[in-house]
Design a protein around this motif. Structure first.
Motif, PDB file in Angstrom:
ATOM      1  N   ARG A   1       0.866  -1.409   0.159  1.00 28.34           N
ATOM      2  CA  ARG A   1      -0.027   0.145  -0.074  1.00 28.34           C
ATOM      3  C   ARG A   1       0.891   1.257  -0.196  1.00 28.34           C
ATOM      4  O   ARG A   1       0.424   2.237  -0.585  1.00 28.34           O
ATOM      5  CB  ARG A   1      -0.979   0.078   1.351  1.00 28.34           C
TER       6      ARG A   1
ATOM      7  N   ARG B   1      -4.277  10.522   3.060  1.00 28.25           N
ATOM      8  CA  ARG B   1      -4.427   9.418   2.164  1.00 28.25           C
ATOM      9  C   ARG B   1      -5.682   9.031   2.525  1.00 28.25           C
ATOM     10  O   ARG B   1      -6.642   8.585   1.628  1.00 28.25           O
ATOM     11  CB  ARG B   1      -3.303   8.307   2.795  1.00 28.25           C
ATOM     12  N   ILE B   2      -6.358   9.196   3.736  1.00 31.58           N
ATOM     13  CA  ILE B   2      -7.515   8.476   4.030  1.00 31.58           C
ATOM     14  C   ILE B   2      -8.923   9.258   3.380  1.00 31.58           C
ATOM     15  O   ILE B   2      -9.488   8.765   2.668  1.00 31.58           O
ATOM     16  CB  ILE B   2      -7.852   8.365   5.475  1.00 31.58           C
TER      17      ILE B   2
ATOM     18  N   SER C   1      -8.388  11.100   0.745  1.00 31.54           N
ATOM     19  CA  SER C   1      -8.319  11.135  -0.573  1.00 31.54           C
ATOM     20  C   SER C   1      -9.170   9.681  -0.884  1.00 31.54           C
ATOM     21  O   SER C   1      -9.686   9.741  -2.275  1.00 31.54           O
ATOM     22  CB  SER C   1      -6.909  10.849  -1.028  1.00 31.54           C
ATOM     23  N   GLU C   2      -8.860   8.585  -0.540  1.00 30.56           N
ATOM     24  CA  GLU C   2      -9.195   7.359  -0.906  1.00 30.56           C
ATOM     25  C   GLU C   2     -10.951   7.634  -0.541  1.00 30.56           C
ATOM     26  O   GLU C   2     -11.588   6.808  -1.600  1.00 30.56           O
ATOM     27  CB  GLU C   2      -8.970   6.164   0.129  1.00 30.56           C
ATOM     28  N   ARG C   3     -11.360   8.141   0.455  1.00 31.86           N
ATOM     29  CA  ARG C   3     -12.857   8.038   0.552  1.00 31.86           C
ATOM     30  C   ARG C   3     -13.401   8.905  -0.517  1.00 31.86           C
ATOM     31  O   ARG C   3     -14.684   8.794  -0.954  1.00 31.86           O
ATOM     32  CB  ARG C   3     -13.034   8.823   1.979  1.00 31.86           C
TER      33      ARG C   3
ATOM     34  N   ARG D   1     -12.122   9.201  -3.470  1.00 35.76           N
ATOM     35  CA  ARG D   1     -11.925   8.685  -4.863  1.00 35.76           C
ATOM     36  C   ARG D   1     -10.924   9.452  -5.814  1.00 35.76           C
ATOM     37  O   ARG D   1     -11.233   9.589  -6.950  1.00 35.76           O
ATOM     38  CB  ARG D   1     -13.153   8.095  -5.513  1.00 35.76           C
TER      39      ARG D   1
ATOM     40  N   PRO E   1      -6.857  11.226  -5.638  1.00 38.53           N
ATOM     41  CA  PRO E   1      -5.630  11.069  -4.885  1.00 38.53           C
ATOM     42  C   PRO E   1      -4.906  12.693  -5.229  1.00 38.53           C
ATOM     43  O   PRO E   1      -3.805  12.812  -5.548  1.00 38.53           O
ATOM     44  CB  PRO E   1      -4.764  10.273  -5.588  1.00 38.53           C
TER      45      PRO E   1
ATOM     46  N   HIS F   1       2.572   7.752  -0.714  1.00 37.84           N
ATOM     47  CA  HIS F   1       1.117   7.792  -0.843  1.00 37.84           C
ATOM     48  C   HIS F   1       0.558   8.129  -2.323  1.00 37.84           C
ATOM     49  O   HIS F   1      -0.673   8.004  -2.367  1.00 37.84           O
ATOM     50  CB  HIS F   1       0.610   8.658   0.140  1.00 37.84           C
TER      51      HIS F   1
ATOM     52  N   SER G   1      -9.436  16.338  -2.914  1.00 38.34           N
ATOM     53  CA  SER G   1     -10.320  15.609  -1.928  1.00 38.34           C
ATOM     54  C   SER G   1     -10.098  16.096  -0.642  1.00 38.34           C
ATOM     55  O   SER G   1     -11.053  15.856   0.270  1.00 38.34           O
ATOM     56  CB  SER G   1      -9.658  14.017  -1.953  1.00 38.34           C
TER      57      SER G   1
ATOM     58  N   GLU H   1      -9.285   3.490  10.798  1.00 38.51           N
ATOM     59  CA  GLU H   1      -8.341   3.535   9.562  1.00 38.51           C
ATOM     60  C   GLU H   1      -6.995   4.085   9.645  1.00 38.51           C
ATOM     61  O   GLU H   1      -6.027   3.400   9.195  1.00 38.51           O
ATOM     62  CB  GLU H   1      -9.188   4.127   8.358  1.00 38.51           C
TER      63      GLU H   1
ATOM     64  N   TRP I   1      -2.731   2.348   8.959  1.00 42.31           N
ATOM     65  CA  TRP I   1      -1.819   3.278   8.295  1.00 42.31           C
ATOM     66  C   TRP I   1      -0.651   3.361   9.189  1.00 42.31           C
ATOM     67  O   TRP I   1       0.307   3.407   8.775  1.00 42.31           O
ATOM     68  CB  TRP I   1      -2.578   4.516   7.657  1.00 42.31           C
TER      69      TRP I   1
END
Lengths: 361, 361
Positions: free
Chosen positions: A111, B82-83, B85-87, B89, B91, B113, B140, B228, B232
């Motif tokens: 990751r 990072r979190i 950004s992932e949520r 969708r 980056p 990341h 994001s 979460e 990480w």
């Protein structure tokens, strides 16, 4: 028995089969305060005499050009594999299926570093040259853990190890040692740490575990590799303003425990011999190759733990307080690392305490 | 004057214009040992009463559901972005050009990341809503640093801050506070930490700097976000077996320094006022919005440093020992954070010492 009662029994114990005597933060910090030179200055973002001189000391001991102190082995090893992968222009590395990176790091290597893994060999034994020969795709780096913790601290023979290193070198594959417990395999190889480390391009060692430091690790290797690792350490958030509590306790751990590795190993072998007398116990590996072994117990795990805690309550001596399931039907196990506390229990006493446990469970 | 002589002068000083009195590891560890309950148990891989209760205390203070203690802010912030950004969708994240992630972390946010950055505003001032409106691509998360350290601790007004948060919320952009020095802006906003933090989805705070802890940081936010973040943290190699030296010193720092923030801020304003009397000094920002300011000095930097060290040798009082270049012709600067040591210097004394420096340089 509820969890609170269990914890009270454990806390009341004064003698232990496993590892060293437990210490509270108050005890650890008091000892550190007492033994730290009043004039010593703090490290500052990885700089300063305290941390640099310790890094140099470990680099010398491992026969490497340079070394860097980091908060954790997780950080050291992902960084090492990332660097070797970039240098070899291929984000793919190989290690044992029970490697720390594969089972304890939430796939940080994937990751965070976008590395692919090749798992070599099987979960029940160390891999050898024959396993490596079955790797059918190119890899940038090979990680070998000495000893392999999750299978009771097993080690390849010196010849087996050399054969694997030679295979990797011929293919231009970088070799990295997971030496979290390198200190503990010195008696088995009976060679200097530098000679063992000389087989590898980079080496990670740890300062808690048998050395009983608070936490902390070192990555050692070529000077340009370590310079690059320092950049990655900053990226990981591991280049802390001060690491001195960890560095000081690591130094203390080295001074206290390193010379006892032979003693721990001898005790491990004699304890394994005593435990093997019981038909309901299997020791892996037997004889132990380091100060560590896995002790497999036949019987109902709940009843065994209850019996061990009953013995602990009465004798203030703790053998084990938890058991993990195994694939072997009817067996559960605990990890036994021999340390200072183990040395203070006679083998006769260990035998008697296990007899009492098996009598009632 | 060579480096060794310079260091000797600094070491011999007993009074300081900047920050707190320096402490050696011996002093810090002795105090920690003395003040730590003998019964207190160590944290273990992020678990245990010591670390959990401190995390809960800070979460409550910041009005967030949960919090996690990490070794560094670098780790906290990359993880937070990072979190989010992932949520969302995507980056891509936005921050100030002098953001810690952009200038002090070796681009970990990119290399680890794989996040892209949008730099908002210019390097000489805080960004405001108008700057955000110029962002021409989706993002994001938006990171706002309170106060903005690299420009002397500048802060947006409460209304400016709310306008930016509203803009982000309308667009579904997550808001993260770099609160490395959040403690220091309480007097400016004159609102509770929870009220300031309530504007943000997640908040990072630090325990060294003005709180004088050894190291360590906390990330606070919604419970699922923090769960979460813990994953990480392990990936980063920051889920250490023991973090107690940092946690204990963070608690101590909170207890000692937090209530003095108003006093530090008042002193900063009065020191800025004294320094502004000198034609060769400019203070930024003026008046200071926190306990921090940048002090710009006109003149040859080498001669100014030499003069400051000469004064230090004679008076055992250190004003500054280094200057960084600036874009402003003929000016160099130092960062002045007001702490306990500053409080013990009278403004009259500060004026006299600077007069002596300018007399000879």
């Amino acid at each position: 028995m509820d969890e609170q009662e269990k914890q009270q029994i454990i806390k009341s114990c004064t003698r232990f089969l496993r590892y060293h005597y437990p210490q509270t933060p108050h005890q650890v910090l008091s000892t550190l305060a007492e033994t730290t030179d009043a004039e010593l200055e703090a490290d500052h973002y990885g700089q300063g005499k305290l941390i640099s001189s310790f890094e140099n000391e470990i680099a010398d001991m491992l026969g490497k050009e340079a070394a860097v102190f980091m908060p954790s082995g997780t950080m050291c090893q992902q960084i090492a594999l990332r660097i070797w992968s970039e240098r070899n222009r291929l984000p793919r590395v190989a290690f044992h299926p029970t490697c720390h990176l594969e089972i304890h790091e939430q796939f940080g290597y994937q990751r965070l570093h976008h590395l692919e893994s090749v798992l070599v060999g099987t979960t029940d034994r160390m891999f050898i040259l024959d396993d490596l020969k079955k790797v059918s795709e190119p890899i940038s780096a090979l990680l070998i853990e000495l000893p392999q913790r999750e299978i009771g601290g097993q080690l390849p023979t010196w010849d087996e190890l050399n054969a694997m290193i030679e295979w990797a070198r011929e293919k231009g594959i970088a070799t990295h040692m997971d030496g979290a417990r390198l200190w503990e395999c010195q008696p088995f190889y009976n060679r200097s740490y530098a000679e063992i480390a000389s087989l590898f391009d980079s080496v990670y060692v740890s300062f808690y575990k048998i050395l009983n430091g608070i936490a902390g690790a070192i990555l050692a290797g070529p000077a340009d590799f370590i310079a690059e690792a320092r950049v990655w350490q900053r990226r990981h958030g591991g280049n802390l303003v001060h690491l001195y509590p960890y560095v000081l306790s690591a130094k203390q751990g080295m001074a206290t425990h390193l010379e006892r590795m032979g003693e721990y190993h001898e005790k491990a072998k004699s304890v394994a011999s005593v435990l093997s007398e019981f038909s309901r116990i299997s020791v892996v590996p037997n004889p132990p190759q380091t100060n560590m072994m896995h002790v497999f117990l036949q019987g109902d795990p709940e009843r065994l733990i209850e019996a061990s805690l009953d013995v602990a309550r009465e004798t203030k001596t703790l053998l084990f307080s938890g058991l993990t399931p195994t694939l072997l039907l009817g067996y559960s196990k605990f990890e036994l690392s021999v340390g200072d506390a183990t040395l203070d229990l006679s083998n006769e006493e260990i035998r008697e305490l296990f007899e009492r446990i098996f009598d009632v469970s």
